[in-house]
Design a protein around this motif. Structure first.
Motif, short mmCIF file in Angstrom:
data_model
loop_
_atom_site.label_atom_id
_atom_site.label_comp_id
_atom_site.label_asym_id
_atom_site.label_seq_id
_atom_site.Cartn_x
_atom_site.Cartn_y
_atom_site.Cartn_z
N ILE A 186 1.22 -1.16 0.07
CA ILE A 186 0.06 0.07 -0.18
C ILE A 186 0.99 1.32 -0.15
O ILE A 186 2.08 1.34 0.52
CB ILE A 186 -0.94 0.16 1.23
CG1 ILE A 186 -2.03 1.27 1.02
CG2 ILE A 186 -0.22 0.15 2.75
CD1 ILE A 186 -3.11 0.95 2.09
N ARG A 187 0.42 2.25 -0.85
CA ARG A 187 0.96 3.56 -0.55
C ARG A 187 -0.10 4.76 -0.60
O ARG A 187 -1.02 4.38 -1.33
CB ARG A 187 2.05 3.81 -1.47
CG ARG A 187 1.67 4.00 -2.85
CD ARG A 187 2.73 4.60 -3.83
NE ARG A 187 2.14 4.64 -5.34
CZ ARG A 187 2.97 4.79 -6.40
NH1 ARG A 187 4.14 4.67 -6.10
NH2 ARG A 187 2.41 4.98 -7.39
N ALA A 188 0.36 5.83 -0.59
CA ALA A 188 -0.54 7.20 -0.38
C ALA A 188 -0.38 7.49 -1.90
O ALA A 188 0.88 7.34 -2.46
CB ALA A 188 0.01 8.27 0.38
N GLY A 189 -1.33 8.13 -2.64
CA GLY A 189 -1.37 8.55 -3.83
C GLY A 189 -2.16 7.81 -4.75
O GLY A 189 -2.80 6.75 -4.52
N GLY A 190 -2.42 8.25 -5.98
CA GLY A 190 -3.62 7.75 -6.65
C GLY A 190 -2.90 7.59 -8.20
O GLY A 190 -1.72 7.10 -8.64
N LEU A 191 -3.85 7.82 -9.24
CA LEU A 191 -3.43 7.61 -10.74
C LEU A 191 -2.44 8.39 -11.07
O LEU A 191 -1.36 7.90 -11.77
CB LEU A 191 -4.92 7.96 -11.34
CG LEU A 191 -4.77 7.74 -12.97
CD1 LEU A 191 -4.58 6.15 -13.10
CD2 LEU A 191 -6.18 8.14 -13.57
#
Lengths: 190, 190
Positions: B107-112
């Motif tokens: 998992i990590r923060a951030g998206g597309l």
């Protein structure tokens, strides 16, 4: 009209199962729920020209549920939604002929032998004819859940035409998705 | 390695959701669960050469989960099983780089935007090139859940190659199944 029939070898025939334990206590009913999903769902639409038969063999008496895209209501794509409709279907007493249990859902006593006596099914089989290259395709396809067809079932289907969706052996619901894609493509080119 | 990424526009980023209400309270997390299923499951086997990214946008901070077929464990085909692993993944704090939350789950923060900066995705689009007739296929495909890509997302993906799986608009998980069938067929003919 396209028809799919899926044999649920351990699938419960009683409406008392828990929607929280469909893979376990309900005898891999989750597989049949996913087959309902793949039979009917388009993006923001339902395939109205499809029927899906679930043959439930995990009780004292075999029962068959028929889901009809034309009249089904309250079906959402998630497994619990299909499971809730199966549960509703199973509350209706199963007799020798299909009885309406809810909109688009009918139930009767009996299983594969009875269904094959009425509808000429083809069978999905990894050694069957490739659906992409077959000149024509039948309209009715029989699939099994996570278990192979039994010897008794094999005797019933041994002379039926066999079709394959590709080089890998897939889950029943994935197979239905690929079949419908082939039908969609053929219909678009007609 | 084949990679799928699915944007969950309302999908929760917190592990507190109920497995009994994934379509509702968890923001259509059921769709993403089915994409996990279709990315990895063969009959009695898993596709070890596939990764599936879930981009969760239903919280204050976007998060991305990466499921790797090579190392995933305890994944069963039913939606609740995938949902339980998503829940497990979300218990791990999301920082700017992928952290292991469980076997095969990071998992990590951030998206597309972050994902597209690293991996060259193609986009599934009904007006794209037909995957059956494309001479070669890319290895990374981006899909959306039940919602269309937003204007902001469209700006990010406007120059990416577009592919279509057929004449009907399908659910994301069905699209993944059809894509993998095409890859299976191409691999079998190599």
């Amino acid at each position: 009209m396209l028809r799919f029939a899926v044999v649920g070898h351990k699938a419960t025939t009683e409406p008392t199962f828990s929607l929280n334990d469909m893979p376990g206590g309900a005898g891999r009913l989750d597989i049949l729920c996913r087959c309902i999903n793949s039979s009917f769902f388009l993006s923001h639409d339902l395939r109205r020209d499809v029927e899906c038969f679930l043959i439930l063999k995990g009780g004292e008496q075999e029962k068959t549920l028929r889901f009809a895209g034309e009249t089904i209501r309250s079906l959402n794509p998630d497994e619990r939604s299909a499971g809730a409709l199966i549960k509703k279907g199973l509350t209706k007493e199963a007799t020798s002929s299909f009885q309406k249990a809810a909109d688009g859902i009918h139930i009767r006593a009996g299983g594969l032998a009875e269904l094959l006596a009425e509808i000429p099914f083809a069978v999905l089989d990894e050694n069957g004819e490739d659906i992409r290259t077959a000149e024509t395709l039948p309209e009715n396809f029989l699939l099994s859940d996570h278990m192979n067809f039994t010897e008794e079932e094999m005797e019933l289907i041994k002379d039926l035409p066999k079709y394959s969706v590709g080089p890998r052996v897939l889950h029943a619901d994935h197979t239905i998705t690929i079949l419908l894609n082939e039908f969609d493509r053929r219909a678009a080119h007609e």
